[in-house]
Motif scaffolding. Structure first.
Motif, PDB file in Angstrom:
ATOM      1  N   ILE A  34      33.948 -22.004  18.203  1.00  0.00           N
ATOM      2  CA  ILE A  34      32.891 -21.695  19.170  1.00  0.00           C
ATOM      3  C   ILE A  34      33.071 -20.381  19.151  1.00  0.00           C
ATOM      4  O   ILE A  34      33.840 -20.057  19.394  1.00  0.00           O
ATOM      5  N   HIS A  35      31.333 -19.482  18.868  1.00  0.00           N
ATOM      6  CA  HIS A  35      31.569 -17.640  19.324  1.00  0.00           C
ATOM      7  C   HIS A  35      31.042 -17.425  20.107  1.00  0.00           C
ATOM      8  O   HIS A  35      29.132 -17.784  21.057  1.00  0.00           O
ATOM      9  N   LEU A  36      31.822 -17.205  21.169  1.00  0.00           N
ATOM     10  CA  LEU A  36      30.596 -16.527  22.385  1.00  0.00           C
ATOM     11  C   LEU A  36      30.228 -15.079  22.136  1.00  0.00           C
ATOM     12  O   LEU A  36      30.866 -14.342  21.721  1.00  0.00           O
ATOM     13  N   ASP A  37      28.640 -14.887  23.016  1.00  0.00           N
ATOM     14  CA  ASP A  37      27.978 -13.666  23.144  1.00  0.00           C
ATOM     15  C   ASP A  37      27.492 -13.532  23.982  1.00  0.00           C
ATOM     16  O   ASP A  37      27.006 -14.556  24.532  1.00  0.00           O
ATOM     17  N   TYR A  38      27.161 -12.554  24.591  1.00  0.00           N
ATOM     18  CA  TYR A  38      26.958 -11.968  25.695  1.00  0.00           C
ATOM     19  C   TYR A  38      27.156 -12.423  27.116  1.00  0.00           C
ATOM     20  O   TYR A  38      27.161 -13.285  27.924  1.00  0.00           O
ATOM     21  N   ILE A  39      28.477 -13.044  26.764  1.00  0.00           N
ATOM     22  CA  ILE A  39      29.624 -13.258  28.269  1.00  0.00           C
ATOM     23  C   ILE A  39      29.924 -12.022  28.410  1.00  0.00           C
ATOM     24  O   ILE A  39      30.805 -11.975  28.291  1.00  0.00           O
ATOM     25  N   ASN A 124      35.882 -17.656  20.148  1.00  0.00           N
ATOM     26  CA  ASN A 124      36.989 -16.450  20.033  1.00  0.00           C
ATOM     27  C   ASN A 124      34.792 -15.920  20.697  1.00  0.00           C
ATOM     28  O   ASN A 124      34.415 -16.241  21.015  1.00  0.00           O
ATOM     29  N   ALA A 125      34.265 -14.768  20.668  1.00  0.00           N
ATOM     30  CA  ALA A 125      33.651 -14.040  21.351  1.00  0.00           C
ATOM     31  C   ALA A 125      33.394 -12.436  21.033  1.00  0.00           C
ATOM     32  O   ALA A 125      34.024 -11.516  20.498  1.00  0.00           O
ATOM     33  N   ALA A 126      32.381 -12.180  21.091  1.00  0.00           N
ATOM     34  CA  ALA A 126      31.403 -10.325  20.575  1.00  0.00           C
ATOM     35  C   ALA A 126      31.992 -10.240  22.218  1.00  0.00           C
ATOM     36  O   ALA A 126      31.524 -10.935  23.183  1.00  0.00           O
ATOM     37  N   LEU A 147      41.646 -16.344  23.989  1.00  0.00           N
ATOM     38  CA  LEU A 147      40.507 -16.870  23.338  1.00  0.00           C
ATOM     39  C   LEU A 147      41.937 -16.485  21.632  1.00  0.00           C
ATOM     40  O   LEU A 147      42.506 -16.192  21.828  1.00  0.00           O
ATOM     41  N   ASP A 148      41.418 -16.962  20.854  1.00  0.00           N
ATOM     42  CA  ASP A 148      42.000 -17.677  20.201  1.00  0.00           C
ATOM     43  C   ASP A 148      41.749 -16.091  18.699  1.00  0.00           C
ATOM     44  O   ASP A 148      42.630 -15.715  17.880  1.00  0.00           O
ATOM     45  N   ALA A 149      40.911 -15.493  18.652  1.00  0.00           N
ATOM     46  CA  ALA A 149      41.155 -13.936  17.821  1.00  0.00           C
ATOM     47  C   ALA A 149      39.214 -13.323  18.686  1.00  0.00           C
ATOM     48  O   ALA A 149      38.646 -14.010  19.530  1.00  0.00           O
ATOM     49  N   VAL A 150      39.503 -12.284  18.456  1.00  0.00           N
ATOM     50  CA  VAL A 150      38.689 -11.576  19.669  1.00  0.00           C
ATOM     51  C   VAL A 150      37.281 -10.266  17.926  1.00  0.00           C
ATOM     52  O   VAL A 150      38.071  -9.420  17.533  1.00  0.00           O
ATOM     53  N   TYR A 151      36.606 -10.704  18.864  1.00  0.00           N
ATOM     54  CA  TYR A 151      35.534  -9.703  17.244  1.00  0.00           C
ATOM     55  C   TYR A 151      35.067  -8.225  18.686  1.00  0.00           C
ATOM     56  O   TYR A 151      33.897  -8.406  18.965  1.00  0.00           O
TER      57      TYR A 151
END
Length: 254
Positions: A34-39, A124-126, A147-151
């Motif tokens: 799952i990729h989170l944005d606008y979080i 992960n998340a933007a 998170l498992d990774a950060v963007y």
């Protein structure tokens, strides 16, 4: 902007909605993560490169752009700190109030991470750059997120910076997570390189073909695990040519 609407992250209903949505997606066998944005909260300060576009000067926090002052947030904050934030003359100077909002987002991400990880998937998340910029502009203290990774969206033009700045901010980002999770440096591409100097809308700026190699090198030499093209549809053949050259370089430090 009509699309720019946010749910209060301190409401249980917001968590319920997101957890059911992401949980159901993560449960799909073919989904890897799952990729989170606008979080985050809305921009209490807009990136300087966007001021002219929206007719704003946001060199400090202004009350009309500050969130969230709903009954749930203000009452929870008063119970936690004893401070009635609506009665404070300048809430922007109350560090506890800033931290309270950071923690709301951090808690939300942590709860969602448990939902996704329960399905055996990654999350992960933007995020905004930094996290110094992220904290200041949108209340993201993302170095504390599960998170498992950060963007990070390292959009240098939004901050009126050159491509070399990407390396400076990546260095901060890698240090912020103490090297414990991968940082994928998010790059913003110019859709019409030949018109960039005449383009008034900063959201149509971005990296030129001559700059993308610099941004990739700066990212990798400062500890990024990789890079992310947040706007790949903008890539011209010249971008792809420069991109291909840059990604096959060995950036390992001696």
């Amino acid at each position: 902007m009509d699309y720019y609407k946010f749910l209060c992250p301190n409401k249980e209903g917001t968590y319920k909605f997101l957890s059911e949505l992401y949980g159901s997606v993560a449960a799909v066998e073919e989904i890897d993560g799952i990729h989170l944005d606008y979080i985050r909260f809305p921009d209490v300060i807009l990136a300087e490169g966007l001021w002219d576009k929206y007719g704003l000067v946001m060199d400090q926090e202004f009350p009309e752009y500050d969130y969230c002052y709903c009954d749930t947030c203000t009452s929870d904050f008063k119970e936690q700190t004893g401070i009635a934030i609506k009665e404070v003359e300048d809430a922007s100077q109350v560090q506890e109030w800033k931290q309270f909002r950071y923690d709301i987002i951090t808690t939300m991400v942590g709860r969602l991470a448990k939902v996704v990880h329960k399905e055996g998937k990654e999350i992960n998340a933007a995020v905004f750059p930094g996290p110094s910029i992220a904290k200041k502009l949108v209340r993201q203290e993302w170095n504390k997120w599960d998170l498992d990774a950060v963007y990070p969206m390292n959009y240098n033009d939004f901050y009126l910076k050159n491509p070399e700045w990407v390396g400076t901010i990546v260095d901060e980002e890698v240090r912020a997570v103490e090297g414990l999770k991968p940082i994928y440096s998010g790059l913003f591409i110019c859709p019409n390189p030949e018109n960039k100097t005449q383009e008034n809308d900063p959201e149509n700026h971005g990296l030129l073909p001559s700059e993308i190699g610099t941004a990739i090198r700066a990212s990798m030499e400062n500890g990024a695990t990789g890079i992310c093209l947040f706007t790949p549809e903008r890539m011209k053949p010249e971008h792809w040519e420069a991109f291909e050259k840059a990604i096959y370089v060995d950036y390992t430090k001696e």
